[in-house]
Design a protein around this motif. Structure first.
Motif, mmCIF file in Angstrom:
data_model
loop_
_atom_site.group_PDB
_atom_site.id
_atom_site.type_symbol
_atom_site.label_atom_id
_atom_site.label_comp_id
_atom_site.label_asym_id
_atom_site.label_seq_id
_atom_site.Cartn_x
_atom_site.Cartn_y
_atom_site.Cartn_z
ATOM 1 N N TYR A 146 0.800 -1.225 0.000
ATOM 2 C CA TYR A 146 0.000 0.000 0.000
ATOM 3 C C TYR A 146 0.834 1.277 0.000
ATOM 4 O O TYR A 146 0.375 2.322 -0.460
ATOM 5 C CB TYR A 146 -0.945 -0.002 1.203
ATOM 6 C CG TYR A 146 -2.132 -0.918 1.015
ATOM 7 C CD1 TYR A 146 -3.261 -0.500 0.334
ATOM 8 C CD2 TYR A 146 -2.094 -2.226 1.497
ATOM 9 C CE1 TYR A 146 -4.346 -1.342 0.143
ATOM 10 C CE2 TYR A 146 -3.168 -3.080 1.314
ATOM 11 C CZ TYR A 146 -4.303 -2.628 0.640
ATOM 12 O OH TYR A 146 -5.359 -3.483 0.450
ATOM 13 N N ALA A 200 -14.884 -9.465 7.559
ATOM 14 C CA ALA A 200 -14.000 -9.895 6.478
ATOM 15 C C ALA A 200 -14.119 -11.391 6.224
ATOM 16 O O ALA A 200 -14.182 -11.847 5.068
ATOM 17 C CB ALA A 200 -12.555 -9.526 6.808
ATOM 18 N N THR A 212 -8.591 -7.293 -5.145
ATOM 19 C CA THR A 212 -8.801 -6.139 -4.269
ATOM 20 C C THR A 212 -9.325 -6.574 -2.913
ATOM 21 O O THR A 212 -8.835 -6.133 -1.866
ATOM 22 C CB THR A 212 -9.792 -5.152 -4.910
ATOM 23 O OG1 THR A 212 -9.262 -4.709 -6.161
ATOM 24 C CG2 THR A 212 -10.009 -3.949 -4.001
ATOM 25 N N ILE A 213 -10.314 -7.477 -2.935
ATOM 26 C CA ILE A 213 -10.855 -7.975 -1.667
ATOM 27 C C ILE A 213 -9.793 -8.800 -0.939
ATOM 28 O O ILE A 213 -9.715 -8.788 0.291
ATOM 29 C CB ILE A 213 -12.126 -8.806 -1.907
ATOM 30 C CG1 ILE A 213 -13.182 -7.938 -2.601
ATOM 31 C CG2 ILE A 213 -12.676 -9.354 -0.595
ATOM 32 C CD1 ILE A 213 -14.438 -8.692 -2.960
ATOM 33 N N ASN A 254 -6.605 -8.198 -0.932
ATOM 34 C CA ASN A 254 -5.745 -7.249 -0.236
ATOM 35 C C ASN A 254 -6.417 -6.722 1.032
ATOM 36 O O ASN A 254 -5.772 -6.520 2.060
ATOM 37 C CB ASN A 254 -5.389 -6.090 -1.159
ATOM 38 C CG ASN A 254 -4.449 -6.513 -2.274
ATOM 39 O OD1 ASN A 254 -3.690 -7.474 -2.118
ATOM 40 N ND2 ASN A 254 -4.486 -5.817 -3.401
ATOM 41 N N PHE A 255 -7.742 -6.507 0.941
ATOM 42 C CA PHE A 255 -8.465 -6.077 2.132
ATOM 43 C C PHE A 255 -8.431 -7.153 3.210
ATOM 44 O O PHE A 255 -8.413 -6.852 4.407
ATOM 45 C CB PHE A 255 -9.914 -5.746 1.781
ATOM 46 C CG PHE A 255 -10.098 -4.452 1.046
ATOM 47 C CD1 PHE A 255 -9.208 -3.400 1.243
ATOM 48 C CD2 PHE A 255 -11.143 -4.275 0.162
ATOM 49 C CE1 PHE A 255 -9.358 -2.197 0.565
ATOM 50 C CE2 PHE A 255 -11.308 -3.072 -0.534
ATOM 51 C CZ PHE A 255 -10.407 -2.028 -0.322
ATOM 52 N N VAL A 300 -5.394 -6.701 5.101
ATOM 53 C CA VAL A 300 -5.557 -5.589 6.041
ATOM 54 C C VAL A 300 -6.344 -6.043 7.265
ATOM 55 O O VAL A 300 -6.039 -5.668 8.402
ATOM 56 C CB VAL A 300 -6.266 -4.401 5.356
ATOM 57 C CG1 VAL A 300 -6.571 -3.303 6.368
ATOM 58 C CG2 VAL A 300 -5.415 -3.858 4.224
ATOM 59 N N ALA A 301 -7.380 -6.865 7.031
ATOM 60 C CA ALA A 301 -8.171 -7.373 8.149
ATOM 61 C C ALA A 301 -7.308 -8.202 9.098
ATOM 62 O O ALA A 301 -7.446 -8.119 10.320
ATOM 63 C CB ALA A 301 -9.334 -8.216 7.628
#
Length: 524
Positions: A136, A196, A342-343, A345-346, A349-350
């Motif tokens: 990021y 998530a 994209t999800i 990568n999220f 993050v979660a």
């Protein structure tokens, strides 16, 4: 006699009157504490490890570990409702099998929590440097600041794992300023990761990539890999057991719980059932979409998880063909492989947000064990001092946090889940013993929660824990007796002669009715 010092239950309850912790937690917060520890470690850290040991049989491994945890949780629920005080399995052992065995349990719990907290802190550091900084922000933290000299098999140039140190100390500070504040932060983190993971389950189980054929063969390494091998469905269950330590930490919060006779059983069993179902759904989604077969060695046996041999084999795969068992971020990798980059990568993050809640609960449990052992005179009294403003055991929390940070900064963590499990399984086994003893020695005491079929649940807990212990890797099994020997030196050299019970310092207040809790300030 070495086994003669058994502390009366009323003495344990009344001990809280002099040095009580502030009661702020309800059933929902206790469930969140359990979920905060269970979901995070197993899903974000151990999914790939478990698949390498068991293949698609990872689902069975979750079921085995969960089943043993359920019977242990039932034992915990009855005893914790009878004795709503800090100390967990240590306190329960003190009231049933005596001080000597209680000390061994408390010493094992210290190993469990400290090792696990350090391991998760290093795991969080990996997400922070790999997902947050690299993907990021394009920042590359130098190796000498992101890995200890003994970590990852001796990473070249490693000096200190600074992110792991920082997160350990931040969580320690949060716990010092107040349990209620910690619970509120934990609730936010739990909500993020449950959201998530719910999205992960929905995306994978409904994906066109999902194929039941990926579950065949279901047990490539067999049900048993052999005692001491750490592979197969049972070997994977022994490792995955690490993730269920959350419900044990719930019981350590009994002294800080409102209406503990009702809320502790709800927190224990509720968090365990919720997390077990979630584990199996997530594992099914990951395996069903990209597969979960282990990387096999030339003899048809899976390479050991975390081994150099496995790392060399994984290095031969292209990034877009990397097996689940080779990924350090298994769930994010799964989503990227099926077109949800994209999800995915999220999801990383979660995980970055989730793991601090795991560290929080582990350090929380560690400090409460120290707190009660100190209150009993087995450790220096300064460790049981409560801060006049924050109502938390600030001294022992600070000491624990520094020790966790130090271990996370410099020490290896590759096999620490198995090592922590050795202490966990011993403590859980002793809770099963404590339940059976209390049914004989305190059969007339009022029970707010009663285990159904205790004659079956108690022995099932004891046998199940021994069963999983024997399926840990041999090296992990050896850690417990070695650590225990160190503890015995401390017990006979310091603790036994300073024990309050040994000195006859026992305050027992007579109750009007057997089983009533004492009038502790702050209870409902």
């Amino acid at each position: 006699m070495i086994f003669g010092r058994v502390k009366p239950i009323d003495a344990i309850l009344n001990a809280t009157e002099g040095k009580t912790l502030h009661r702020t937690l309800g059933a929902f917060q206790l469930m969140l504490f359990g979920i905060g520890c269970v979901i995070g470690t197993g899903i974000f850290v151990l999914t790939a490890v478990g698949a390498q040991k068991a293949g698609p049989g990872l689902l069975l491994a979750f079921a085995i570990a969960g089943a043993i945890c359920i019977v242990a949780a039932l034992c915990y629920a009855e005893i914790a409702a009878m004795m709503p005080v800090a100390g967990s399995a240590y306190t329960y052992s003190y009231a049933t099998v005596g001080e000597f065995l209680a000390w061994t349990v408390g010493w094992a719990l210290i190993l469990e929590y400290a090792v696990a907290a350090s391991a998760v802190a290093v795991g969080w550091s990996g997400y922070f440097t790999g997902t947050i900084l690299h993907q990021y922000f394009g920042v590359y933290l130098p190796v000498w600041l992101s890995a200890g000299p003994l970590a990852l098999g001796g990473t070249a140039g490693g000096f200190i794992n600074l992110p792991a140190v920082i997160i350990s100390l931040l969580i320690t500070w949060l716990l010092i300023i107040g349990t209620s504040e910690s619970a509120k932060v934990n609730a936010v983190l739990v909500a993020i990761k449950v959201t998530a993971l719910t999205a992960f389950v929905a995306l994978t189980l409904t994906s066109s990539h999902f194929d039941m054929a990926r579950f065949n063969p279901f047990l490539p390494a067999g049900y048993f890999g052999g005692f001491g091998s750490g592979i197969g469905a049972v070997g994977a269950a022994a490792t995955i057991f690490f993730a269920y330590v959350g419900f044990d930490a719930v019981s350590t919060a009994a002294e800080e719980t409102k209406n503990p006779q009702r809320n502790v059983p709800i927190g224990l069993i509720g968090s365990l059932l919720f997390c077990t179902v979630f584990y199996m759904l997530v594992a099914a989604g990951a395996i069903g979409t990209i597969g979960g077969q282990p990387v096999m060695g030339p003899n048809g046996v899976p390479f050991p998880a975390g081994s150099e041999e496995l790392a060399r084999q994984c290095a031969t795969f292209a990034v877009d063909q990397l097996p689940l068992v080779c990924s350090n971020e298994a769930l994010a990798h799964t989503l990227r492989m099926i077109g949800f980059s994209t999800i995915g990568n999220f999801m990383g993050v979660a995980a970055f947000l989730a793991l601090p809640s795991v560290i929080l609960v582990l350090i929380f449990g560690q400090t409460r064990i120290f707190f009660v052992m100190s209150r009993d005179g087995l450790l220096p009294e300064v460790l049981s001092r409560v801060h006049p403003k924050w109502k938390t055991p600030h001294i022992v929390t600070a000491i624990t946090g520094v020790a966790v940070a130090f271990a996370a900064a410099f020490l290896p963590v590759g096999q620490l889940a198995d090592i922590a499990n050795a202490g966990t399984l011993y403590a859980f086994m002793m809770v099963g013993v404590a339940l059976l003893v209390l049914r004989k020695t305190a059969k007339d005491r009022k029970r707010a929660f009663t285990v159904p079929a205790a004659w079956l649940v108690g022995p099932a807990t004891i046998i199940g824990c021994i069963f999983l212990f024997l399926n840990l890797p041999a090296a992990a099994m050896l850690v417990l007796p070695i650590w225990g020997a160190v503890g015995l030196v401390i017990y006979f050299g310091y603790s036994r002669s300073r024990s309050h019970l040994g000195k006859g310092i026992v305050e027992v207040h007579t109750m009007d009715e057997p089983g009533l809790k004492p009038d502790i300030p702050g209870t409902d």
